[in-house]
Scaffold this active site. Structure first.
Site, short mmCIF file in Angstrom:
data_model
loop_
_atom_site.label_atom_id
_atom_site.label_comp_id
_atom_site.label_asym_id
_atom_site.label_seq_id
_atom_site.Cartn_x
_atom_site.Cartn_y
_atom_site.Cartn_z
N ASP A 5 -83.61 14.18 77.55
CA ASP A 5 -84.32 15.46 77.50
C ASP A 5 -85.81 15.18 77.70
O ASP A 5 -86.25 14.03 77.62
CB ASP A 5 -84.08 16.18 76.15
CG ASP A 5 -84.14 17.70 76.28
OD1 ASP A 5 -83.11 18.36 76.16
OD2 ASP A 5 -85.26 18.24 76.53
N VAL A 26 -75.23 33.35 75.73
CA VAL A 26 -75.05 32.62 74.47
C VAL A 26 -76.33 32.72 73.64
O VAL A 26 -77.43 32.48 74.14
CB VAL A 26 -74.71 31.14 74.74
CG1 VAL A 26 -74.34 30.45 73.43
CG2 VAL A 26 -73.57 31.02 75.75
N ASP A 69 -86.75 12.95 82.45
CA ASP A 69 -86.76 14.18 83.23
C ASP A 69 -85.65 14.07 84.27
O ASP A 69 -85.70 13.18 85.13
CB ASP A 69 -88.14 14.34 83.90
CG ASP A 69 -88.24 15.62 84.71
OD1 ASP A 69 -87.21 16.19 85.08
OD2 ASP A 69 -89.39 16.03 84.97
N TYR A 105 -82.05 29.81 90.57
CA TYR A 105 -81.18 29.39 89.46
C TYR A 105 -79.73 29.82 89.74
O TYR A 105 -78.80 29.03 89.62
CB TYR A 105 -81.69 30.01 88.15
CG TYR A 105 -80.80 29.82 86.93
CD1 TYR A 105 -80.87 28.66 86.17
CD2 TYR A 105 -79.92 30.83 86.52
CE1 TYR A 105 -80.07 28.50 85.03
CE2 TYR A 105 -79.12 30.68 85.40
CZ TYR A 105 -79.20 29.51 84.66
OH TYR A 105 -78.40 29.35 83.53
N LYS A 152 -76.52 27.49 90.35
CA LYS A 152 -75.35 27.55 89.45
C LYS A 152 -74.07 27.84 90.22
O LYS A 152 -73.00 27.35 89.86
CB LYS A 152 -75.59 28.61 88.36
CG LYS A 152 -76.61 28.17 87.31
CD LYS A 152 -76.05 27.01 86.50
CE LYS A 152 -77.00 26.52 85.44
NZ LYS A 152 -76.43 25.42 84.64
N ASN A 210 -75.76 19.25 81.58
CA ASN A 210 -76.15 20.49 80.89
C ASN A 210 -77.59 20.93 81.16
O ASN A 210 -77.87 22.13 81.13
CB ASN A 210 -75.94 20.26 79.38
CG ASN A 210 -76.57 21.34 78.52
OD1 ASN A 210 -76.02 22.44 78.41
ND2 ASN A 210 -77.74 21.06 77.96
N THR A 255 -78.51 31.20 71.87
CA THR A 255 -79.29 30.03 71.45
C THR A 255 -80.59 30.54 70.84
O THR A 255 -80.99 31.70 71.05
CB THR A 255 -79.61 29.14 72.65
OG1 THR A 255 -80.39 29.91 73.57
CG2 THR A 255 -78.35 28.64 73.33
N1 LIG Z 1 -77.75 30.20 76.87
C1 LIG Z 1 -77.07 30.95 77.72
O1 LIG Z 1 -76.91 32.14 77.50
C2 LIG Z 1 -76.47 30.35 78.97
C3 LIG Z 1 -75.74 31.19 79.82
C4 LIG Z 1 -75.17 30.68 80.97
C5 LIG Z 1 -75.32 29.34 81.27
N2 LIG Z 1 -76.04 28.52 80.45
C6 LIG Z 1 -76.16 27.13 80.84
O2 LIG Z 1 -75.87 26.30 79.73
C7 LIG Z 1 -76.72 25.15 79.74
C8 LIG Z 1 -77.53 25.09 78.46
O3 LIG Z 1 -78.19 26.32 78.30
P1 LIG Z 1 -79.31 26.54 77.18
O4 LIG Z 1 -79.44 28.01 77.04
O5 LIG Z 1 -79.05 25.68 76.01
O6 LIG Z 1 -80.60 26.01 77.99
P2 LIG Z 1 -82.07 25.74 77.42
O7 LIG Z 1 -83.00 26.05 78.53
O8 LIG Z 1 -82.28 26.47 76.15
O9 LIG Z 1 -82.01 24.19 77.11
C9 LIG Z 1 -81.92 23.28 78.14
C10 LIG Z 1 -82.28 21.90 77.63
O10 LIG Z 1 -82.56 21.11 78.79
C11 LIG Z 1 -83.81 20.49 78.62
N3 LIG Z 1 -84.45 20.33 79.93
C12 LIG Z 1 -85.03 21.29 80.68
N4 LIG Z 1 -85.54 20.74 81.80
C13 LIG Z 1 -85.26 19.40 81.73
C14 LIG Z 1 -85.54 18.31 82.58
N5 LIG Z 1 -86.21 18.48 83.73
N6 LIG Z 1 -85.11 17.09 82.22
C15 LIG Z 1 -84.45 16.90 81.05
N7 LIG Z 1 -84.16 17.90 80.19
C16 LIG Z 1 -84.58 19.14 80.54
C17 LIG Z 1 -84.62 21.41 77.73
O11 LIG Z 1 -85.69 20.73 77.08
C18 LIG Z 1 -83.53 21.88 76.76
O12 LIG Z 1 -83.38 20.96 75.69
C19 LIG Z 1 -77.58 25.27 80.99
O13 LIG Z 1 -76.98 24.57 82.04
C20 LIG Z 1 -77.57 26.76 81.26
O14 LIG Z 1 -77.81 27.04 82.62
C21 LIG Z 1 -76.62 29.00 79.31
#
Ligand SMILES: NC(=O)c1ccc[n+]([C@@H]2O[C@H](COP(=O)([O-])OP(=O)(O)OC[C@H]3O[C@@H](n4cnc5c(N)ncnc54)[C@H](O)[C@@H]3O)[C@@H](O)[C@H]2O)c1
Length: 254
Positions: free
Chosen positions: A42, A194, A69, A161, A165, A96, A196
């Protein structure tokens, strides 16, 4: 509510990208609670270090955090190699990490488009490529890609995005086909909306809550743990003949 224990996950090695917060942190904690040895990358180092301490304090195997990254592919490849050196061959890969930064169509330039693809689909491929040899040597493995409901419903302000996806789903199918003979399974989880911490902080307004109640069949909010339970099953041998599929956890929105 009780939840499943998967004996096949005990002592396995998993690698999670974007594991410091949100769904990724839930995956790290849920896998560790199964006795899996988890490495994660991360860019949010303070959150990552807090998560490591929390998981260890709960009595689970201490996760290995590697700052990285995912847009930097050589650094990602190095983190995967370091995981192998520290913990052993990886048998579960969770792609993820993502960034759903809002963009108006008129404002997206080539650099912004490419940066979005780098964090939302490119690393999935290179991480799978990097772990494939380790999984082959183990006699198989499970790659789990995170897609998104956004590629299936009417949303604006996320053009790159959403395109990335949608690409994750195509990538899932072709990787599953090519890696299947080596018993490497490749699946895609499609989360709905979701709750979060970040979503709750930045986007979940009273109007958004009303939209969730209207669009989902099950009107309760989807929580990170709901997605983690699907992820554990796909990671475990219980899903041994499931590959090349998308698994939707959205309360029945799509
Ligand atoms: N939360 C939702 O409602 C939702 C809905 C559909 C899909 N998703 C997918 O689920 C996954 C997780 O979602 P989330 O809501 O927890 O995302 P988030 O954006 O809250 O967290 C993503 C994590 O990735 C890390 N990150 C971001 N850029 C980075 C990089 N360049 N290198 C390394 N780490 C990096 C961030 O620091 C964070 O810890 C993602 O793939 C997202 O697209 C989430």
């Amino acid at each position: 509510m009780t939840s499943a224990v998967y004996p096949s996950l005990r002592d396995r090695v998993a690698f999670v990208s974007g594991g410091a917060t949100g769904l990724g942190a839930e995956f790290v904690a849920a896998l560790a609670a199964q006795g899996t040895r988890v490495a994660f990358v991360d860019i949010d180092e303070p959150a990552a270090r807090r998560l490591v301490e929390d998981v260890a304090a709960a009595g689970h195997p201490r996760p290995l955090f590697l700052p990285c990254d995912v847009a930097d592919i050589p650094a990602l490849q190095q983190a995967i190699a370091a995981t192998h050196d520290e913990l052993g061959p990886i048998s579960v890969l969770v792609n993820n990490a993502a960034n759903d930064r809002r963009q108006r169509v008129a404002d997206v330039d080539v650099a912004a488009w490419d940066a979005s693809f780098a964090v939302n689909v490119r690393h999935h491929f290179f991480a799978a490529q990097a772990v494939a040899a380790q999984m082959r040597a183990l006699g198989g493995g499970s790659v789990i890609n995170l897609g998104s409901i956004s590629a299936h419903i009417d949303l604006v302000d996320l053009p790159s995005y959403i395109t990335a996806k949608a690409g994750v789903e195509g990538l899932t199918r072709t990787l599953a086909r090519e890696l299947g003979p080596d018993r490497i399974r490749v699946n895609c989880i499609i989360p709905g909306w979701v709750m979060t911490e970040r979503q709750l902080r930045d986007w979940v307004t009273p109007e958004a809550e009303e939209s969730i109640r209207r669009n989902q069949c099950l009107t309760e909010p989807v929580m990170p743990v709901d997605v983690a339970r699907m992820l554990l099953w796909l990671a475990a041998d219980d899903s041994r003949m499931c590959t090349a599929q998308t698994w939707v956890v959205d309360g029945g929105w799509m």
